[in-house]
Design a protein around this motif. Structure first.
Motif, PDB file in Angstrom:
ATOM      1  N   CYS A  21       0.836  -1.203   0.000  1.00 17.25           N
ATOM      2  CA  CYS A  21       0.000   0.000   0.000  1.00 17.25           C
ATOM      3  C   CYS A  21       0.872   1.254   0.000  1.00 17.25           C
ATOM      4  O   CYS A  21       2.083   1.188   0.211  1.00 17.25           O
ATOM      5  CB  CYS A  21      -0.946   0.000   1.201  1.00 17.25           C
ATOM      6  N   SER A  22       0.246   2.394  -0.216  1.00 17.82           N
ATOM      7  CA  SER A  22       0.999   3.646  -0.327  1.00 17.82           C
ATOM      8  C   SER A  22       1.761   3.974   0.952  1.00 17.82           C
ATOM      9  O   SER A  22       2.905   4.440   0.903  1.00 17.82           O
ATOM     10  CB  SER A  22       0.044   4.793  -0.673  1.00 17.82           C
ATOM     11  N   THR A  23       1.142   3.730   2.099  1.00 15.38           N
ATOM     12  CA  THR A  23       1.812   4.021   3.371  1.00 15.38           C
ATOM     13  C   THR A  23       3.069   3.178   3.527  1.00 15.38           C
ATOM     14  O   THR A  23       4.121   3.680   3.947  1.00 15.38           O
ATOM     15  CB  THR A  23       0.863   3.755   4.554  1.00 15.38           C
ATOM     16  N   THR A  24       2.980   1.903   3.178  1.00 16.50           N
ATOM     17  CA  THR A  24       4.137   1.018   3.267  1.00 16.50           C
ATOM     18  C   THR A  24       5.221   1.450   2.290  1.00 16.50           C
ATOM     19  O   THR A  24       6.414   1.432   2.626  1.00 16.50           O
ATOM     20  CB  THR A  24       3.719  -0.436   3.004  1.00 16.50           C
ATOM     21  N   CYS A  25       4.837   1.848   1.083  1.00 18.07           N
ATOM     22  CA  CYS A  25       5.827   2.291   0.098  1.00 18.07           C
ATOM     23  C   CYS A  25       6.574   3.525   0.595  1.00 18.07           C
ATOM     24  O   CYS A  25       7.802   3.616   0.447  1.00 18.07           O
ATOM     25  CB  CYS A  25       5.149   2.586  -1.241  1.00 18.07           C
ATOM     26  N   LEU A  26       5.850   4.477   1.167  1.00 22.37           N
ATOM     27  CA  LEU A  26       6.506   5.670   1.714  1.00 22.37           C
ATOM     28  C   LEU A  26       7.450   5.298   2.849  1.00 22.37           C
ATOM     29  O   LEU A  26       8.546   5.850   2.964  1.00 22.37           O
ATOM     30  CB  LEU A  26       5.451   6.664   2.201  1.00 22.37           C
ATOM     31  N   THR A  27       7.022   4.343   3.673  1.00 23.42           N
ATOM     32  CA  THR A  27       7.867   3.918   4.792  1.00 23.42           C
ATOM     33  C   THR A  27       9.114   3.202   4.291  1.00 23.42           C
ATOM     34  O   THR A  27      10.212   3.403   4.826  1.00 23.42           O
ATOM     35  CB  THR A  27       7.072   2.989   5.732  1.00 23.42           C
ATOM     36  N   ILE A  28       8.957   2.367   3.258  1.00 28.02           N
ATOM     37  CA  ILE A  28      10.115   1.682   2.672  1.00 28.02           C
ATOM     38  C   ILE A  28      11.112   2.701   2.136  1.00 28.02           C
ATOM     39  O   ILE A  28      12.328   2.582   2.340  1.00 28.02           O
ATOM     40  CB  ILE A  28       9.668   0.722   1.556  1.00 28.02           C
ATOM     41  N   GLY A  29      10.607   3.727   1.434  1.00 31.32           N
ATOM     42  CA  GLY A  29      11.496   4.753   0.909  1.00 31.32           C
ATOM     43  C   GLY A  29      12.274   5.453   2.004  1.00 31.32           C
ATOM     44  O   GLY A  29      13.467   5.739   1.859  1.00 31.32           O
ATOM     45  N   LYS A  30      11.604   5.713   3.114  1.00 28.23           N
ATOM     46  CA  LYS A  30      12.260   6.392   4.230  1.00 28.23           C
ATOM     47  C   LYS A  30      13.294   5.495   4.896  1.00 28.23           C
ATOM     48  O   LYS A  30      14.403   5.943   5.232  1.00 28.23           O
ATOM     49  CB  LYS A  30      11.210   6.835   5.249  1.00 28.23           C
ATOM     50  N   GLU A  31      12.958   4.216   5.097  1.00 25.67           N
ATOM     51  CA  GLU A  31      13.849   3.316   5.820  1.00 25.67           C
ATOM     52  C   GLU A  31      15.000   2.817   4.953  1.00 25.67           C
ATOM     53  O   GLU A  31      16.124   2.661   5.432  1.00 25.67           O
ATOM     54  CB  GLU A  31      13.059   2.110   6.364  1.00 25.67           C
ATOM     55  N   ALA A  32      14.716   2.542   3.658  1.00 28.86           N
ATOM     56  CA  ALA A  32      15.758   2.014   2.769  1.00 28.86           C
ATOM     57  C   ALA A  32      16.686   3.116   2.284  1.00 28.86           C
ATOM     58  O   ALA A  32      17.863   2.862   2.009  1.00 28.86           O
ATOM     59  CB  ALA A  32      15.127   1.287   1.584  1.00 28.86           C
TER      60      ALA A  32
END
Length: 705
Positions: free
Chosen positions: A662-673
């Motif tokens: 989902c969009s929230t997970t994608c944003l979180t992945i971008g921040k963490e990775a």
């Protein structure tokens, strides 16, 4: 001191605020002490590594303000992980006014290793021996006064979860501000050769650091060859020890002293660690009584059952099935009541817009679009989360989640990844975004990336309603009561197991291709079993998890509602934009065993998976707005009327399990990775797997009669 700052007080007066660091091993109740002192509701999970950042809070005592910084739970200040570097650098360079060193009274010896290391760095400290209530229950007594004399600092006993000893702890912290001198004799004495070698470095260290860090502590770390400290000193103080010729000459002299004393320079660190460990063992032996083997017998018996080779995995699956069954059986009625209430509000909003004479397009966009989608997300998402999260938190509070990591460690090692990934995977069942953030507990950057990119292969709470609905309508039936819900839970468990197996497979694939490497070892502390605090669990899971996840879903669902309404109502040549999209996607979707409506529903469900089924209903009915269905029977009839078969249901389940995050997970992945390529890969991997699985199942089942 630099840790002190001026803040405005009541009545316009100014008061000094002291900065106090909160230090301790994982799972000693450190965050509970933090919450008890500051009144903040920080999550206090009963498994190691939960606090991966530093939380801050404030409290007042005796007319003075204190800023309490909750550092990551660590086992050592001789860094082997990012968390240990964070804790060391804060104590070393941020110059707090003091520190509270939290220990577990039931296993004081292990905790004293960190206490002794910290006192060398910041002697202006209070030792907080926590969990005294558990120690009493196990017949363990700690001689607090004797421990204080031996360490040379105040020692306070607490049971923070019962708020015992907190006033005494605050009083002891207040005394730190009176400039108590450090103990004359350091708690740990090293061999004469090491002490003499360290003194060789004192002049160069004092000149290079300007007295910003304790000279003896820094000299010992440089003697060990701590490369992380070299980098930190260069970044924080502008002094590069590797380029300081005077220090390098002093190091050569110090190494000669070590050799003359029979200690090889390369074994210096091992000798220092051995001295700290021996000192901790000796102090604990003198100050703790009653800690015999009987107090741990119950834990060992439970561990033989819960982590045994033959019983560990079956019991883990059984507990998960039980949680899923309770979630399925318990969420339906509350969800229905919540939906009725929210849609009643929608009717009132419609009446308001009509009374105000608002144009139809404005009413449609805001009420039938934005509000109706929000109502769907809340009514479908909140009840399951309100059941699932507390149940999962009870297992966490009991101390079971580290046992899951222990049971699954061998499988993750086979996949060339870290066993801690089991913990982040468990977090993903509630919310994949939370699971991605939880990957911070994995020390290796390579293994952390693998865990991040595979976390969405297990279904989150938002995908459970889709899976439950399809299982109920096409594979179990809508009649049957308790038996039906139990069969649904078993089929849902099977789906989850498939996601876990895919996690192993993809982790292995990544570890031998784009993220090659050897799996790292890690120390996982199995905490003692504790009776869950049910009241705190309910409040904590609702505030820290359920409402937090729901808030993020609502934020992305609102604009999605507007977009869906526009697509369903804006027409070109008498055909809606949504119909154009479904017709365009239909040929490709048929290859996957789906249809264009199903595929567009998943695409529009990118902000929140909870709206996938409502979008399907709206598109099939061409209603222009999300449409409620009275029960699974009426929805089943609608889907059958539009060509659904068991084959369509199976492919839709597979695609629900494995598709883009989902969009929230994608944003979180971008921040963490930290890099866009990893986010794109995290989206591409489950999407490709989901499409391949669906295409394979569609092709194979098409051959069946």
């Amino acid at each position: 001191m630099r840790g002190e700052r001026v803040i405005p007080a009541a009545g316009g007066r100014e008061t000094r605020q002291s900065t106090i660091a909160l230090v301790g091993n994982p799972n000693v109740g450190k965050s509970t002490v933090f919450n008890a002192l500051t009144g903040m509701r920080q999550h206090t999970g009963n498994w190691p590594g939960k606090t991966v950042g530093s939380a801050q809070g404030e409290y007042r005592h005796r007319g003075r303000a204190y800023r309490l910084v909750d550092l990551p739970g660590v086992y050592s200040l001789l860094p082997h992980s990012a968390e240990e570097e964070v804790a060391r650098d804060f104590l070393c360079f941020e110059e707090p006014d003091g520190a509270v060193l939290v220990c577990d009274a039931t296993c004081l010896e292990r905790n004293l290793n960190l206490v002794l290391q910290t006192l060398e760095l910041i002697p202006n400290a209070v030792v907080c021996v926590n969990l005294l209530d558990e120690a009493r229950a196990k017949g363990i007594a700690v001689h607090l006064a004797g421990l204080s004399r031996r360490l040379g600092v105040p020692v306070v006993g607490t049971a923070a979860n019962r708020r015992e000893g907190l006033t005494e702890l605050k009083n002891a912290v207040a005394e730190l501000r009176r400039g108590n001198p450090p103990p004359d004799t350091p708690p740990v004495r090293y061999p004469a050769a090491i002490e003499q070698a360290a003194r060789c470095l004192f002049p160069a260290v004092e000149r290079g650091t300007g007295g910003a860090v304790p000279t003896r502590w820094a000299a010992l770390r440089l003697l060990e060859g701590d490369e992380t400290l070299f980098a930190a000193l260069a970044a924080r103080l502008g002094w590069n020890p590797a380029a300081d010729s005077a220090l390098q000459e002093a190091l050569c002299e110090a190494h000669a002293v070590l050799r003359a004393g029979g200690i090889a320079p390369e074994t210096c660190k091992e000798t220092i660690v051995t001295c700290i460990t021996y000192t901790a063992e000796r102090i604990s032996g003198e100050m703790v009584c009653g800690a015999d083997e009987d107090c741990h017998r119950r834990d060992r018996r439970l561990d033989r059952i819960l982590t045994g080779r033959l019983t560990g995995i079956p019991l883990m699956l059984g507990l998960l099935a039980g949680i899923l069954w309770l979630t399925i059986a318990g969420a339906n009625y509350p969800s229905q009541l919540l939906a009725e209430g929210l849609f009643w509000v929608q009717d009132r909003l419609t009446a308001l817009f009509t009374a105000l004479g608002a144009p139809d397009w404005l009413h449609g966009a805001l009420v039938l679009g934005v509000y109706r989608v929000l109502a769907w997300v809340v009514s479908v998402m909140l009840p399951p989360m309100a059941i699932f999260f507390p149940l999962f938190t009870l297992l966490e509070d009991f101390g079971y989640l580290p046992r899951i990591a222990f049971v699954l460690d061998h499988a993750f090692q086979k996949a060339r990844t870290c066993g801690k990934q089991a913990l982040t995977m468990c977090m993903g069942f509630g919310c994949n975004a939370a699971g991605v953030v939880g990957c911070r507990i994995i020390d290796s950057p390579r293994e952390r990336l693998i865990a991040i990119m595979t976390n969405s292969l297990v279904p989150c709470n938002g995908r459970f309603p889709i899976l439950i609905a399809i299982i109920t309508m096409f594979f179990v039936g809508t009649q049957g009561g308790v038996l039906r819900s139990f069969l649904s839970a078993l089929l849902l468990l099977g789906t989850i197991v498939l996601g876990v197996l895919l996690t192993f497979a993809v982790s292995r694939l990544l570890s031998v291709t784009v993220l090659k490497g050897i799996p790292s070892s890690f120390a996982l502390e199995l905490p003692p079993y504790r009776r869950p605090r049910i009241g705190q669990v309910i409040v904590r899971s609702m505030l820290d998890r359920t409402l937090f996840v729901l808030r993020r879903a609502v934020i992305v669902a609102a604009p999605a509602g507007l977009l869906i309404w526009l697509l369903a109502n804006v027409q070109v040549d008498g055909v809606t934009l949504l119909a154009y999209c479904t017709d365009f996607l239909d040929p490709f979707a048929r290859l996957l065993g789906l249809d264009g409506v199903i595929l567009i529903a998943f695409i529009l469900g990118f902000p929140a998976s909870e709206i996938v089924i409502p979008v399907m209903i709206m598109t099939y009915l061409a209603s222009g707005t999300l449409t409620d269905f009275t029960d699974y029977s009426s929805l089943h009839e609608l889907l059958i009327a539009h060509g659904w078969t068991w084959r369509t249901a199976l492919c839709t389940m597979l695609f629900t399990l494995v598709h883009w995050p989902c969009s929230t997970t994608c944003l979180t992945i971008g921040k963490e990775a930290g890099r866009a390529k990893w986010t794109l890969l995290a989206v591409a991997i489950p999407t490709a797997i989901g499409m391949a699985l669906c295409a394979l199942v569609a092709a194979v089942t098409s051959l069946l009669p």
